[in-house]
Write a protein that holds these residues in place. Structure first.
Motif, PDB file in Angstrom:
ATOM      1  N   ASP A   1       0.871  -1.176   0.000  1.00 37.98           N
ATOM      2  CA  ASP A   1       0.000   0.000   0.000  1.00 37.98           C
ATOM      3  C   ASP A   1       0.898   1.213   0.000  1.00 37.98           C
ATOM      4  OD1 ASP A   1      -2.343  -1.453   0.091  1.00 37.98           O
ATOM      5  OD2 ASP A   1      -2.197  -1.711   2.263  1.00 37.98           O
TER       6      ASP A   1
ATOM      7  N   TYR B   1       1.586   4.996   0.068  1.00 37.88           N
ATOM      8  CA  TYR B   1       0.963   6.275   0.410  1.00 37.88           C
ATOM      9  C   TYR B   1       1.760   7.376  -0.282  1.00 37.88           C
ATOM     10  CZ  TYR B   1      -0.354  10.353   3.170  1.00 37.88           C
ATOM     11  OH  TYR B   1      -0.755  11.601   3.547  1.00 37.88           O
TER      12      TYR B   1
ATOM     13  N   ASP C   1       2.880  10.364  -0.131  1.00 38.01           N
ATOM     14  CA  ASP C   1       2.991  11.290   0.977  1.00 38.01           C
ATOM     15  C   ASP C   1       3.304  12.702   0.499  1.00 38.01           C
ATOM     16  OD1 ASP C   1       3.510  12.586   3.269  1.00 38.01           O
ATOM     17  OD2 ASP C   1       4.847  11.027   4.094  1.00 38.01           O
TER      18      ASP C   1
ATOM     19  N   ASP D   1      -1.067  11.894 -13.199  1.00 31.79           N
ATOM     20  CA  ASP D   1      -2.228  12.343 -12.436  1.00 31.79           C
ATOM     21  C   ASP D   1      -1.769  12.868 -11.077  1.00 31.79           C
ATOM     22  OD1 ASP D   1      -4.616  12.761 -11.251  1.00 31.79           O
ATOM     23  OD2 ASP D   1      -5.045  10.624 -10.901  1.00 31.79           O
TER      24      ASP D   1
ATOM     25  N   SER E   1      -3.174  14.454  -8.863  1.00 29.36           N
ATOM     26  CA  SER E   1      -4.154  14.417  -7.777  1.00 29.36           C
ATOM     27  C   SER E   1      -3.958  13.193  -6.902  1.00 29.36           C
ATOM     28  CB  SER E   1      -5.562  14.422  -8.359  1.00 29.36           C
ATOM     29  OG  SER E   1      -5.792  13.211  -9.044  1.00 29.36           O
ATOM     30  N   ILE E   2      -3.110  12.288  -7.329  1.00 32.55           N
ATOM     31  CA  ILE E   2      -2.869  11.072  -6.570  1.00 32.55           C
ATOM     32  C   ILE E   2      -2.120  11.369  -5.270  1.00 32.55           C
ATOM     33  CG2 ILE E   2      -0.576  10.376  -7.401  1.00 32.55           C
ATOM     34  CD1 ILE E   2      -1.701   7.643  -7.934  1.00 32.55           C
TER      35      ILE E   2
ATOM     36  N   GLY F   1      -1.226  12.339  -1.754  1.00 33.39           N
ATOM     37  CA  GLY F   1      -2.050  12.336  -0.546  1.00 33.39           C
ATOM     38  C   GLY F   1      -2.935  11.106  -0.479  1.00 33.39           C
ATOM     39  N   GLN F   2      -2.975  10.326  -1.543  1.00 36.69           N
ATOM     40  CA  GLN F   2      -3.793   9.110  -1.523  1.00 36.69           C
ATOM     41  C   GLN F   2      -2.937   7.877  -1.318  1.00 36.69           C
ATOM     42  OE1 GLN F   2      -6.209   8.845  -4.975  1.00 36.69           O
ATOM     43  NE2 GLN F   2      -6.942  10.958  -4.816  1.00 36.69           N
ATOM     44  N   THR F   3      -3.617   6.747  -1.090  1.00 40.43           N
ATOM     45  CA  THR F   3      -2.908   5.476  -0.941  1.00 40.43           C
ATOM     46  C   THR F   3      -3.379   4.532  -2.039  1.00 40.43           C
ATOM     47  OG1 THR F   3      -2.813   5.763   1.436  1.00 40.43           O
ATOM     48  CG2 THR F   3      -2.455   3.543   0.603  1.00 40.43           C
ATOM     49  N   ARG F   4      -2.418   3.895  -2.654  1.00 42.10           N
ATOM     50  CA  ARG F   4      -2.762   2.949  -3.722  1.00 42.10           C
ATOM     51  C   ARG F   4      -2.123   1.591  -3.428  1.00 42.10           C
ATOM     52  NH1 ARG F   4      -4.610   5.917  -8.364  1.00 42.10           N
ATOM     53  NH2 ARG F   4      -6.096   7.236  -7.281  1.00 42.10           N
TER      54      ARG F   4
END
Lengths: 456, 459, 256
Positions: A74, A76, A78, A156, A158-159, A161-164
């Protein structure tokens, strides 16, 4: 075999006596016959066996390489680590060029981001004692994957701050270790992985965090030296693709045109005889000699760039030309003269008779010959080594004038890689790709021949 | 405009000229309805299209061939005198740097101001050249199209003109094969003569040591360039290959041609021919990772010391590669022996194998010899298998279990894609190539003559 | 020749198929010892096919199937115990086109005897070669160049070489498949004389499309048409007084 010695034949022996001798000889002769027949069958079986051994060998070695160890993490994204300005937007008063410049600057800035931190941070969550072994930690995932993360951000922003959840390829040595391609009982100093790393990897593998997954890296990536696990064939494939394009555009039309002239127009005299002998010989000249020609004439005199598919394509075109000419000529020869005479009889000129009536009938045969020629060119290695195509190229060429490798040359380069345990399989995988391409080309040729086969 | 777009424009012009020519010829035909047009409308169309495109295309080729040298010398003439005083080799490096700067490629170290100026100058020259070329081509194409359009009359033999151009193109294409041969011979003879200016031919052809050293050592420290060990290695490997391929290939051909049921023949023949289509690099890899270790272990098991990469490994795998070559050529030749010959023997009560061994094979012998020679020439010229599996050790040995080197391997080693052909270390590759070319040429010519004679005998 | 001579070959209801095509529709006939019998008929009538049945040469053609029985000295030539090698040594064959092997004249003749082990010593072989060439009337023409290739001889000499080659294995029957069709008239007449001499020792079956030749050399004549045996009888009777309309039409040249 009994009484004859005392009883030499004067004229011709009496029939019954002769028959007896023939009957006496039969056993011996039938034994020989059977032996001979079995020898032949054995030779056929050995040859078929060799084909089988070769294919089984390559496939059993290469197929596992399409699946690679990948660690599921996962990640993040950051914002503390990825500190970059927002993606530039084109202003109204801005020219396309200026905007592109700004965009490139923005990308360069992203390049400075330490994407490895993202990976190590998320690895720490699955590996409790990770902090004590930071050096090993940075080596779990193959170094090429950080560029995959970068590309995700560029595509992209906008990714951030998200977790993938991502499947990232592990280091090549981990792949080797997990596939059992190295002796696990070897002492520490002979192991490529540290003791800690081996412990981690076995644990992650047992936990299912590291799994063997089908990987597209082999197909999507260019060659790499720093990130062996993600080294791929894409660059070599494009190189071969451009070369085949050159061969198709040059050797095929030229070969067909030459064959048409020689078969249909050329007067039968000493000169055409010489041309014919010359073409037959050219077909048998060792391929490496064409490489020498390319090195000295194309690169030495015409100053064409080294390692470029255009030069490789030209060399391979010259090499393929005789094959195409010979195939086309034999196709044209097989078309009965009555077709030409019929067209000429209706008042067509010779040129019209050939282009309108003979050539259409010859197309399947010409295509078959052309495909076989292209297949031959696709598998050729030696001449390419001489025109610099064996240099390491880490990018996918965007045009035939850029540096590139080729599929067979990539195989040559990979088989020489020091990390033998990893690259033996990867080379076999590359060979599988090459063989599948050759087989489909040959299959296409056979299918064409079968479909349009015509007996006159 | 880039060259590619110029060619696209030319193709568009071709289509346009074709349409205009057709339209014009139809119009001429209606005006002169009492006269019969010599050619069909599309011939006039083709003629106009060709007149529009061919002269312009010719200019393009000429320009692309000549302009780089001219532009380069114009650029060089503007350089500071101190730079111009450099030697030719250094000057080449300089112009390469400037050209990289002009193309926005990176260069090593920061560029000096005069280099940037020259790069700018080069950019302008190139832009001008492209503009002049484009306008020149436009003018010539327009003139060609207009003149040929005006020339259209009922009596104009457009078809003859078009056909003459097509025929000229066909002839041009057939000369390419000849030009290739001439190119091979001339380039290799040229470079070989240069090589012989460093090393006397006697030393090359009769020397028994191969140790070329590296070109960086300089010419003073010359190595030895003896061909003999390489030729011996080549012969050894080719010999082993033939020992494997001839019996197997010939027996396969005999069995498939004379004994095999049709079904087996139709399956086995293409399957074995698959071997001929496999790229040689694949054989090389197979030899290196499978056959070599296998032979080494086999040797160890029976007390023989066999190198994993040796003449034996390379020879055996090369033999496998050549099997289909011999089998399909021999198959053709055996099936060409007339049936009456077989009938004559069978009619006397001979068995099939007696007929094959005592009548068919002797009759087919010349053809088979030709096939074997062709196969041998292929074995001698084969590169990748030996590069990977022969061990690359140019020692003079007759022991097949040891590593050897061959002519082809050495060509690859000496010419590693370096385009500086001035040292004897690189030039020797061409001398080796020429030797290889002559040997294979001789084998091929003899083989082709024999096979042709053989075919005539039964035609 | 009277019909009191023993029967050498007896064929009954012989049918031959090439794939789906039937080439012979049930032929039955006897061939007597030491006679010359000729098969005549228009081309494609099956006369050569039938001839090739007699020493099973049709075995060499894929897709060819033979039914019915052919007895040689009362023994079926298709019975498994009879080896085809032995049969062909007994029933020799001379082909339409002279087909000497690409070997020397000597080797051409010695080929059969060597295969069958008929000579133990070189001298025996020499004897066989000489006597075979003598009986084929070729000895005087070639005795000085026995080591030269057989293919170097003229067409007529080549055909006599082929006859000598088959004599050399001492067959009992010699099958000749249009042996003179590729030869000029002089060479033809020499071969015809030879046939006349050979019938002292051999049974000869000859296929010919030349009716005069059949009339000149044979004791009996069989007329084939479209895969059927139309008529068989003494040569004189067949030519002067044919029983069948089709025979008469063929002989008088209505078709052919």
């Amino acid at each position: 075999m009994t009484i004859i010695a005392e009883n030499p034949i004067k004229a011709v022996a009496a029939p019954s006596q002769v028959q007896q001798k023939v009957i006496d000889s039969l056993n011996r002769r039938h034994r020989k016959e059977n032996l001979f027949r079995r020898l032949g069958l054995t030779a056929v079986l050995i040859s078929l066996g060799l084909v089988a051994v070769l294919f089984i060998n390559i496939f059993s070695k290469g197929l596992p390489a399409f699946w690679q160890s990948a660690v599921t993490l996962d990640i993040y994204f950051d914002p503390q680590i990825i500190k970059i300005p927002p993606m530039p937007q084109q202003r109204d008063d801005e020219s396309d060029n200026d905007f592109r410049q700004r965009h490139i600057e923005w990308q360069t800035e992203i390049g400075f981001v330490n994407f490895n931190r993202l990976i190590t941070d998320s690895l720490q969550k699955v590996l409790p004692d990770a902090n004590k072994h930071r050096r090993d930690l940075a080596r779990v995932v193959t170094s090429g994957e950080r560029f995959a993360l970068r590309d995700m951000v560029v595509a992209d922003p906008s990714i951030i701050g998200q977790t993938r959840t991502l499947h990232l390829l592990t280091d090549a040595n981990i792949d080797v270790w997990l596939k059992g391609n190295i002796d696990r009982s070897l002492p520490d100093e002979q192991q490529q992985l540290s003791a800690k790393m081996r412990e981690w990897v076995d644990k992650l593998s047992a936990d299912g965090v590291i799994q063997n997954r089908f990987s597209l890296a082999l197909f999507m990536n260019p060659d790499s030296r720093s990130s062996l696990a993600s080294a791929g064939l894409a660059g070599a494939f494009m190189g071969s693709f451009y070369m085949m394009l050159v061969v198709i555009l040059l050797a095929v039309p030229m070969g067909v045109a030459a064959a048409i002239y020689l078969e249909e127009f050329a007067p039968r005299n000493k000169i055409t005889d010489l041309v014919e002998v010359n073409i037959n010989n050219l077909a048998a000249v060792p391929s490496i000699v064409f490489g020498l020609l390319g090195a000295s004439v194309l690169i030495g005199w015409f100053n064409l760039p080294m390692s470029a598919p255009i030069v490789g394509g030209l060399v391979l075109s010259l090499m393929t030309l005789p094959t195409v000419i010979i195939a086309t000529r034999s196709t044209l020869k097989a078309i009965p003269p009555s077709i030409r005479q019929a067209a000429l009889g209706l008042g067509a000129s010779k040129m019209q008779a050939i282009f309108h009536h003979v050539l259409p009938l010859a197309i399947p045969g010409i295509l078959t010959g052309a495909i076989l020629g292209v297949a031959q060119a696709l598998g050729e290695t030696a001449p390419l080594l001489l025109i610099g195509m064996k240099s390491f190229v880490a990018s996918i060429p965007a045009s035939p004038f850029e540096q590139a490798s080729a599929l067979p040359v990539q195989i040559y380069l990979w088989q020489g890689n020091e990390l033998r345990n990893f690259f033996e399989a990867r080379t076999s995988a590359a060979i599988i790709v090459l063989l599948l391409m050759m087989i489909s080309l040959n299959g296409l040729a056979i299918w064409l021949r079968k479909k349009y086969e015509k007996r006159w | 405009m880039s060259n590619l777009s110029l060619i696209v424009v030319l193709l568009v012009l071709l289509a346009l000229g074709y349409q205009l020519g057709m339209a014009r010829s139809r119009k001429v035909a209606t005006v002169n309805s009492d006269l019969r047009m010599h050619s069909r409308p599309h011939h006039y169309g083709m003629m106009v299209g060709l007149w529009a495109v061919l002269p312009a295309f010719f200019i393009l080729i000429l320009w692309l061939w000549l302009s780089p040298a001219i532009i380069n010398s114009m650029m060089l003439s503007q350089l500071p005198a101190t730079v111009l005083a450099l030697s030719a080799d250094e000057l080449r490096v300089v112009s390469q740097r400037i050209s990289n700067l002009a193309n926005n490629f990176g260069v090593v170290a920061d560029a000096a101001q005069w280099e940037l100026d020259a790069a700018e100058h080069l950019r302008i020259l190139k832009a001008n050249s492209a503009m002049v070329l484009t306008s020149l081509m436009a003018v010539i194409a327009a003139v060609g199209m207009l003149l040929s359009l005006l020339k259209i009359t009922p009596r104009l033999k457009a078809r003859h003109q078009v056909e003459r151009v097509v025929k000229a193109l066909l002839i041009l294409c057939s000369t390419v094969a000849i030009l290739t041969t001439i190119g091979i011979v001339l380039s290799m003879v040229g470079e070989t003569l240069k090589f012989f200016s460093y090393i006397p031919p006697s030393e090359f052809f009769f020397g028994t040591t191969w140790n070329p050293r590296f070109s960086t050592v300089g010419i003073g420290e010359q190595g030895s360039f003896g061909l003999v060990p390489l030729l011996a290695g080549t012969a050894l490997i080719a010999g082993i290959a033939m020992l494997v391929a001839i019996p197997l290939g010939l027996m396969v051909a005999i069995y498939l041609a004379e004994y095999a049921p049709v079904k087996l023949r139709n399956t086995a023949k293409p399957l074995i021919e698959v071997l001929a289509g496999i790229p040689t690099i694949v054989y090389g890899f197979f030899a290196l990772v499978t056959v070599g270790p296998f032979l080494r272990d086999l040797g160890a098991a029976i007390g023989l010391d066999i190198n994993a990469t040796s003449a034996l490994t390379a020879g055996v795998v090369m033999g496998i590669m050549i099997i289909p070559f011999i089998s399909s050529l021999s198959d053709d030749i055996i099936t060409q022996v007339p049936k009456s010959m077989r009938d004559g023997s069978l009619g006397l009560g001979a068995t099939k194998s007696e007929t094959i061994l005592k009548v068919v094979l002797p009759a087919a012998l010349p053809g088979i010899v030709g096939a074997v020679l062709l196969a041998a020439s292929r074995a001698i010229g084969e590169t990748m298998i030996v590069v990977l599996a022969a061990g690359n050790s140019p020692a003079l040995t007759a022991n097949p279990f040891e590593a050897v080197s061959t002519v082809t391997v050495t060509i690859v080693n000496q010419l590693t894609g370096d385009n500086d052909f001035s040292s004897p270390q690189s030039l020797v590759a061409f001398a080796l190539g020429l030797t290889l070319f002559v040997i294979t040429l001789l084998l091929n010519v003899i083989a082709l003559v024999i096979v042709r004679k053989y075919r005539e005998q039964y035609e | 020749m009277s019909n009191s001579a023993p029967v050498k070959i007896s064929a009954s209801d012989v049918k031959v198929f090439y794939g789906d095509n039937q080439a012979l529709h049930g032929i039955s006939m006897d061939v007597y010892q030491h006679e010359v019998i000729s098969f005549i008929g228009p081309s494609g009538c099956g006369k050569s096919t039938f001839l090739r049945c007699m020493n099973r040469m049709n075995d060499t053609i894929d897709q060819c199937r033979v039914t019915g029985s052919i007895l040689l000295d009362g023994r079926d030539i298709h019975e498994p115990a009879l080896d085809v090698v032995q049969l062909r040594a007994q029933v020799g064959m001379v082909f339409q086109k002279p087909n000497p092997f690409p070997k020397s004249i000597y080797e051409n003749i010695a080929y059969g005897p060597k295969l069958h082990g008929l000579a133990e010593r070189k001298a025996d072989l020499d004897d066989i070669v000489e006597s075979s060439l003598r009986r084929a009337g070729l000895w005087n023409e070639v005795k000085d160049r026995l080591d030269q290739p057989g293919t170097g001889l003229s067409g007529g000499q080549q055909q006599r070489l082929c006859i000598a080659r088959s004599i050399a294995v001492s067959p009992e029957v010699i099958l000749m498949d249009e042996p003179c069709s590729a030869l000029d008239p002089i060479a033809t007449s020499i071969i015809e004389e030879l046939i006349d001499e050979l019938k002292q020792n051999f049974t000869i079956v000859i296929v010919t499309h030349n009716m005069q030749q059949a009339a000149r050399v044979s004791d009996r004549t069989a007329f084939f048409h479209l895969g059927n045996l139309i008529e068989i009888g003494n040569t004189n009777d067949v030519f002067t007084n044919p029983q069948q309309k089709r025979t008469e039409d063929y002989i008088t040249g209505r078709y052919g």
